[in-house]
Design a protein around this motif. Structure first.
Motif, PDB file in Angstrom:
ATOM      1  N   LEU A  92       0.854  -1.189   0.000  1.00  0.00           N
ATOM      2  CA  LEU A  92       0.000   0.000   0.000  1.00  0.00           C
ATOM      3  C   LEU A  92       0.885   1.233   0.000  1.00  0.00           C
ATOM      4  CD1 LEU A  92      -2.468  -1.328   2.680  1.00  0.00           C
ATOM      5  CD2 LEU A  92      -3.159  -0.677   0.376  1.00  0.00           C
ATOM      6  N   SER A  93       0.491   2.241  -0.761  1.00  0.00           N
ATOM      7  CA  SER A  93       1.295   3.463  -0.880  1.00  0.00           C
ATOM      8  C   SER A  93       0.520   4.667  -0.381  1.00  0.00           C
ATOM      9  CB  SER A  93       1.720   3.694  -2.331  1.00  0.00           C
ATOM     10  OG  SER A  93       2.514   2.628  -2.798  1.00  0.00           O
ATOM     11  N   ILE A  94       1.246   5.580   0.263  1.00  0.00           N
ATOM     12  CA  ILE A  94       0.661   6.826   0.765  1.00  0.00           C
ATOM     13  C   ILE A  94       1.568   7.990   0.358  1.00  0.00           C
ATOM     14  CG2 ILE A  94      -0.459   5.700   2.732  1.00  0.00           C
ATOM     15  CD1 ILE A  94       1.851   6.678   4.494  1.00  0.00           C
ATOM     16  N   ILE A  95       1.058   9.202   0.527  1.00  0.00           N
ATOM     17  CA  ILE A  95       1.854  10.404   0.271  1.00  0.00           C
ATOM     18  C   ILE A  95       2.399  10.928   1.593  1.00  0.00           C
ATOM     19  CG2 ILE A  95       1.811  12.803  -0.516  1.00  0.00           C
ATOM     20  CD1 ILE A  95       1.688  10.885  -2.808  1.00  0.00           C
ATOM     21  N   GLU A  96       3.730  11.052   1.668  1.00  0.00           N
ATOM     22  CA  GLU A  96       4.399  11.639   2.828  1.00  0.00           C
ATOM     23  C   GLU A  96       5.441  12.633   2.326  1.00  0.00           C
ATOM     24  OE1 GLU A  96       4.208   8.248   6.352  1.00  0.00           O
ATOM     25  OE2 GLU A  96       6.032   8.462   5.161  1.00  0.00           O
ATOM     26  N   ASP A  97       5.380  13.855   2.840  1.00  0.00           N
ATOM     27  CA  ASP A  97       6.320  14.904   2.416  1.00  0.00           C
ATOM     28  C   ASP A  97       6.311  15.073   0.900  1.00  0.00           C
ATOM     29  OD1 ASP A  97       7.114  15.229   5.094  1.00  0.00           O
ATOM     30  OD2 ASP A  97       8.599  13.629   4.908  1.00  0.00           O
ATOM     31  N   ASP A  98       5.112  15.065   0.331  1.00  0.00           N
ATOM     32  CA  ASP A  98       4.894  15.270  -1.103  1.00  0.00           C
ATOM     33  C   ASP A  98       5.522  14.183  -1.967  1.00  0.00           C
ATOM     34  OD1 ASP A  98       3.490  17.647  -0.641  1.00  0.00           O
ATOM     35  OD2 ASP A  98       5.351  18.797  -0.565  1.00  0.00           O
ATOM     36  N   GLU A  99       5.838  13.046  -1.405  1.00  0.00           N
ATOM     37  CA  GLU A  99       6.381  11.923  -2.168  1.00  0.00           C
ATOM     38  C   GLU A  99       5.577  10.671  -1.862  1.00  0.00           C
ATOM     39  OE1 GLU A  99      10.509  11.346  -1.552  1.00  0.00           O
ATOM     40  OE2 GLU A  99      11.101  13.302  -2.348  1.00  0.00           O
ATOM     41  N   ILE A 100       5.427   9.817  -2.871  1.00  0.00           N
ATOM     42  CA  ILE A 100       4.706   8.571  -2.660  1.00  0.00           C
ATOM     43  C   ILE A 100       5.620   7.575  -1.963  1.00  0.00           C
ATOM     44  CG2 ILE A 100       5.299   7.583  -4.934  1.00  0.00           C
ATOM     45  CD1 ILE A 100       2.337   6.494  -4.913  1.00  0.00           C
ATOM     46  N   GLN A 101       5.101   6.956  -0.921  1.00  0.00           N
ATOM     47  CA  GLN A 101       5.878   6.021  -0.114  1.00  0.00           C
ATOM     48  C   GLN A 101       5.202   4.652  -0.115  1.00  0.00           C
ATOM     49  OE1 GLN A 101       8.760   6.694   1.237  1.00  0.00           O
ATOM     50  NE2 GLN A 101       8.797   8.912   0.943  1.00  0.00           N
ATOM     51  N   PRO A 102       5.793   3.655  -0.774  1.00  0.00           N
ATOM     52  CA  PRO A 102       5.212   2.300  -0.730  1.00  0.00           C
ATOM     53  C   PRO A 102       5.506   1.627   0.603  1.00  0.00           C
ATOM     54  CG  PRO A 102       7.215   2.306  -2.045  1.00  0.00           C
ATOM     55  CD  PRO A 102       6.982   3.734  -1.643  1.00  0.00           C
ATOM     56  N   LEU A 103       4.496   1.005   1.184  1.00  0.00           N
ATOM     57  CA  LEU A 103       4.637   0.315   2.465  1.00  0.00           C
ATOM     58  C   LEU A 103       4.239  -1.146   2.267  1.00  0.00           C
ATOM     59  CD1 LEU A 103       2.933   3.007   4.739  1.00  0.00           C
ATOM     60  CD2 LEU A 103       5.385   2.692   4.336  1.00  0.00           C
ATOM     61  N   VAL A 104       5.165  -2.040   2.534  1.00  0.00           N
ATOM     62  CA  VAL A 104       4.902  -3.466   2.357  1.00  0.00           C
ATOM     63  C   VAL A 104       4.204  -3.981   3.612  1.00  0.00           C
ATOM     64  CG1 VAL A 104       5.906  -5.732   1.941  1.00  0.00           C
ATOM     65  CG2 VAL A 104       6.935  -3.707   0.897  1.00  0.00           C
ATOM     66  N   LEU A 105       2.930  -4.277   3.468  1.00  0.00           N
ATOM     67  CA  LEU A 105       2.189  -4.800   4.611  1.00  0.00           C
ATOM     68  C   LEU A 105       2.449  -6.293   4.780  1.00  0.00           C
ATOM     69  CD1 LEU A 105       0.433  -3.527   6.732  1.00  0.00           C
ATOM     70  CD2 LEU A 105      -1.582  -4.105   5.388  1.00  0.00           C
ATOM     71  N   SER A 106       2.642  -6.999   3.673  1.00  0.00           N
ATOM     72  CA  SER A 106       3.020  -8.409   3.747  1.00  0.00           C
ATOM     73  C   SER A 106       3.575  -8.852   2.401  1.00  0.00           C
ATOM     74  CB  SER A 106       1.827  -9.288   4.123  1.00  0.00           C
ATOM     75  OG  SER A 106       2.216 -10.656   4.181  1.00  0.00           O
ATOM     76  N   THR A 107       4.606  -9.703   2.459  1.00  0.00           N
ATOM     77  CA  THR A 107       5.160 -10.281   1.235  1.00  0.00           C
ATOM     78  C   THR A 107       4.707 -11.722   1.032  1.00  0.00           C
ATOM     79  OG1 THR A 107       7.139 -11.054   2.404  1.00  0.00           O
ATOM     80  CG2 THR A 107       7.232  -8.859   1.395  1.00  0.00           C
ATOM     81  N   SER A 108       4.052 -12.299   2.024  1.00  0.00           N
ATOM     82  CA  SER A 108       3.735 -13.732   1.925  1.00  0.00           C
ATOM     83  C   SER A 108       2.490 -14.089   2.725  1.00  0.00           C
ATOM     84  CB  SER A 108       4.919 -14.580   2.399  1.00  0.00           C
ATOM     85  OG  SER A 108       5.332 -14.163   3.697  1.00  0.00           O
ATOM     86  N   ILE A 109       1.347 -13.617   2.259  1.00  0.00           N
ATOM     87  CA  ILE A 109       0.082 -14.038   2.852  1.00  0.00           C
ATOM     88  C   ILE A 109      -0.214 -15.440   2.324  1.00  0.00           C
ATOM     89  CG2 ILE A 109      -2.357 -13.514   3.115  1.00  0.00           C
ATOM     90  CD1 ILE A 109      -1.709 -10.629   2.280  1.00  0.00           C
ATOM     91  N   ILE A 110      -0.375 -16.403   3.212  1.00  0.00           N
ATOM     92  CA  ILE A 110      -0.651 -17.777   2.803  1.00  0.00           C
ATOM     93  C   ILE A 110      -2.129 -17.910   2.486  1.00  0.00           C
ATOM     94  CG2 ILE A 110      -0.582 -20.200   3.493  1.00  0.00           C
ATOM     95  CD1 ILE A 110       1.771 -19.540   5.291  1.00  0.00           C
ATOM     96  N   LEU A 111      -2.431 -18.375   1.271  1.00  0.00           N
ATOM     97  CA  LEU A 111      -3.805 -18.453   0.803  1.00  0.00           C
ATOM     98  C   LEU A 111      -4.371 -19.865   0.979  1.00  0.00           C
ATOM     99  CD1 LEU A 111      -3.402 -16.522  -2.558  1.00  0.00           C
ATOM    100  CD2 LEU A 111      -4.138 -15.590  -0.370  1.00  0.00           C
ATOM    101  N   GLU A 112      -5.683 -19.919   1.186  1.00  0.00           N
ATOM    102  CA  GLU A 112      -6.361 -21.216   1.230  1.00  0.00           C
ATOM    103  C   GLU A 112      -6.356 -21.856  -0.152  1.00  0.00           C
ATOM    104  OE1 GLU A 112     -10.812 -22.999   2.302  1.00  0.00           O
ATOM    105  OE2 GLU A 112     -10.213 -21.012   3.029  1.00  0.00           O
ATOM    106  N   ASP A 113      -6.574 -21.050  -1.173  1.00  0.00           N
ATOM    107  CA  ASP A 113      -6.420 -21.474  -2.558  1.00  0.00           C
ATOM    108  C   ASP A 113      -6.187 -20.220  -3.385  1.00  0.00           C
ATOM    109  OD1 ASP A 113      -9.003 -20.349  -3.448  1.00  0.00           O
ATOM    110  OD2 ASP A 113      -9.897 -22.008  -2.340  1.00  0.00           O
ATOM    111  N   GLU A 114      -6.022 -20.373  -4.704  1.00  0.00           N
ATOM    112  CA  GLU A 114      -5.637 -19.247  -5.552  1.00  0.00           C
ATOM    113  C   GLU A 114      -6.814 -18.592  -6.259  1.00  0.00           C
ATOM    114  OE1 GLU A 114      -1.549 -19.557  -7.464  1.00  0.00           O
ATOM    115  OE2 GLU A 114      -2.076 -21.675  -7.299  1.00  0.00           O
ATOM    116  N   THR A 115      -8.034 -18.840  -5.819  1.00  0.00           N
ATOM    117  CA  THR A 115      -9.184 -18.189  -6.434  1.00  0.00           C
ATOM    118  C   THR A 115      -9.199 -16.708  -6.075  1.00  0.00           C
ATOM    119  OG1 THR A 115     -10.617 -18.673  -4.533  1.00  0.00           O
ATOM    120  CG2 THR A 115     -10.517 -20.322  -6.305  1.00  0.00           C
ATOM    121  N   SER A 116      -9.838 -15.923  -6.919  1.00  0.00           N
ATOM    122  CA  SER A 116      -9.903 -14.482  -6.688  1.00  0.00           C
ATOM    123  C   SER A 116     -10.605 -14.162  -5.380  1.00  0.00           C
ATOM    124  CB  SER A 116     -10.626 -13.802  -7.855  1.00  0.00           C
ATOM    125  OG  SER A 116      -9.916 -14.001  -9.059  1.00  0.00           O
ATOM    126  N   GLU A 117     -11.644 -14.931  -5.048  1.00  0.00           N
ATOM    127  CA  GLU A 117     -12.389 -14.685  -3.809  1.00  0.00           C
ATOM    128  C   GLU A 117     -11.498 -14.876  -2.585  1.00  0.00           C
ATOM    129  OE1 GLU A 117     -15.163 -15.434  -7.050  1.00  0.00           O
ATOM    130  OE2 GLU A 117     -13.403 -16.517  -6.316  1.00  0.00           O
TER     131      GLU A 117
END
Length: 315
Positions: A92-117
């Motif tokens: 998720l990215s936000i604006i801080e000091d007039d610059e966009i800052q990407p924030l990694v909330l998670s790199t590896s959420i384990i899914l029950e399956d790969e469906t869109s839902e």
């Protein structure tokens, strides 16, 4: 000791392998305080157990910045897999000091399956978990420092509706990812409209849908690869007719790369593959040779041929 844990956190965050951290700490102590005697160092097991704690710390700090931001500028998510386990990332990215800052909330959420839902459910749950991190942080602060006036924000502000003020939802261009994006857009608009009804009456929820540019180039290259495979199929038709169809020989570049990945992948993602044996054979017969990792080829990947061909050619 908090300072020792912080020192371990700093080295882990800088990419230092856990096995190197105890020796690094000893070296730093010898250089900074030459006369001091090192009595005890953290064990490798302790350093490794610090990694989950560092992950919680990073999630908490990311949640703090996201919670205090009035609007979120972008949500990016993509899926992958390791050893037949589906994983999803969330940035998720936000604006801080007039610059966009990407924030990694998670790199590896384990899914029950790969469906869109399931992907959407996992993303919403991760955002909710980030709010719980703030709630727990508040509880610890009030318990340890009851007289301290902290500025930890209300966890209820961890709301995906913050993307509804003109934020962007970015995914790759495959059908599954686009469906995930459509479902997320509906959630964002609903949450944003509820927020606006309470605070910004008259504001219209707006969400931009954006295709990942790295994947868009592969749409064009995919057409080139299909034409190339069709050319080979026509040129080699007589030879292909002589090959037993049970051998599943194909001129499709994607099929060739999938076969190479399954047999030779060093990650041993395919149970019937021989990646470990291949590594041992290389070390015995070609010691010192540079061996490139064969690109993961599971699922339907638009960048499979583009990213996989280079490693196969080099090896």
């Amino acid at each position: 000791d908090h300072s020792m844990v912080q020192l371990i956190f700093e080295q882990l965050a800088n990419g230092t392998p856990p096995a190197s951290i105890p020796a690094n700490i000893a070296s730093h102590a010898a250089i900074i305080t030459p006369g001091a005697k090192v009595v005890e160092l953290p064990s490798l097991d302790f350093v490794r157990r610090c990694r989950p704690a560092l992950r919680v710390l990073c999630e908490t700090l990311a949640a703090y910045r996201l919670d205090t931001a009035k609007e979120w500028e972008q949500l990016f998510t993509d899926g992958t897999g390791r050893r037949q386990v589906a994983l999803q990332n969330l940035v998720l990215s936000i604006i801080e000091d007039d610059e966009i800052q990407p924030l990694v909330l998670s790199t590896s959420i384990i899914l029950e399956d790969e469906t869109s839902e399931r992907q959407v459910e996992a993303i919403v749950e991760m955002i909710s978990t980030a709010g719980q991190r703030l709630e727990r942080w508040t509880e610890v602060m009030e318990e340890m420092y009851p007289d301290y006036i902290h500025n930890i924000p209300d966890p209820s502000s961890m709301n995906i509706g913050k993307l509804g003020y003109g934020g962007a939802l970015t995914t790759d261009t495959c059908n599954g990812a686009r469906k995930t994006r459509r479902l997320l857009v509906d959630l964002v608009k609903t949450a944003a409209e509820e927020m606006m009804a309470a605070a910004d009456a008259g504001t219209i929820a707006r969400v931009l849908e954006v295709d990942c540019w790295n994947h868009l180039r592969n749409v064009w290259l995919g057409g080139v690869i299909k034409s190339f495979s069709a050319f080979l199929n026509a040129a080699l038709r007589n030879d292909l007719d002589e090959i037993d169809p049970r051998l599943r020989v194909s001129t499709s570049m994607d099929s060739v790369l999938r076969a190479v990945d399954r047999e030779f992948s060093l990650c041993a993602n395919y149970p019937k593959g021989h990646g470990d044996l291949f590594r041992g054979w290389i070390e015995e017969n070609h010691p010192g040779a540079m061996l490139l990792h064969v690109e993961r080829a599971s699922g339907s990947r638009q960048d499979l041929s583009v990213e996989g061909a280079g490693a196969v050619y080099w090896n």
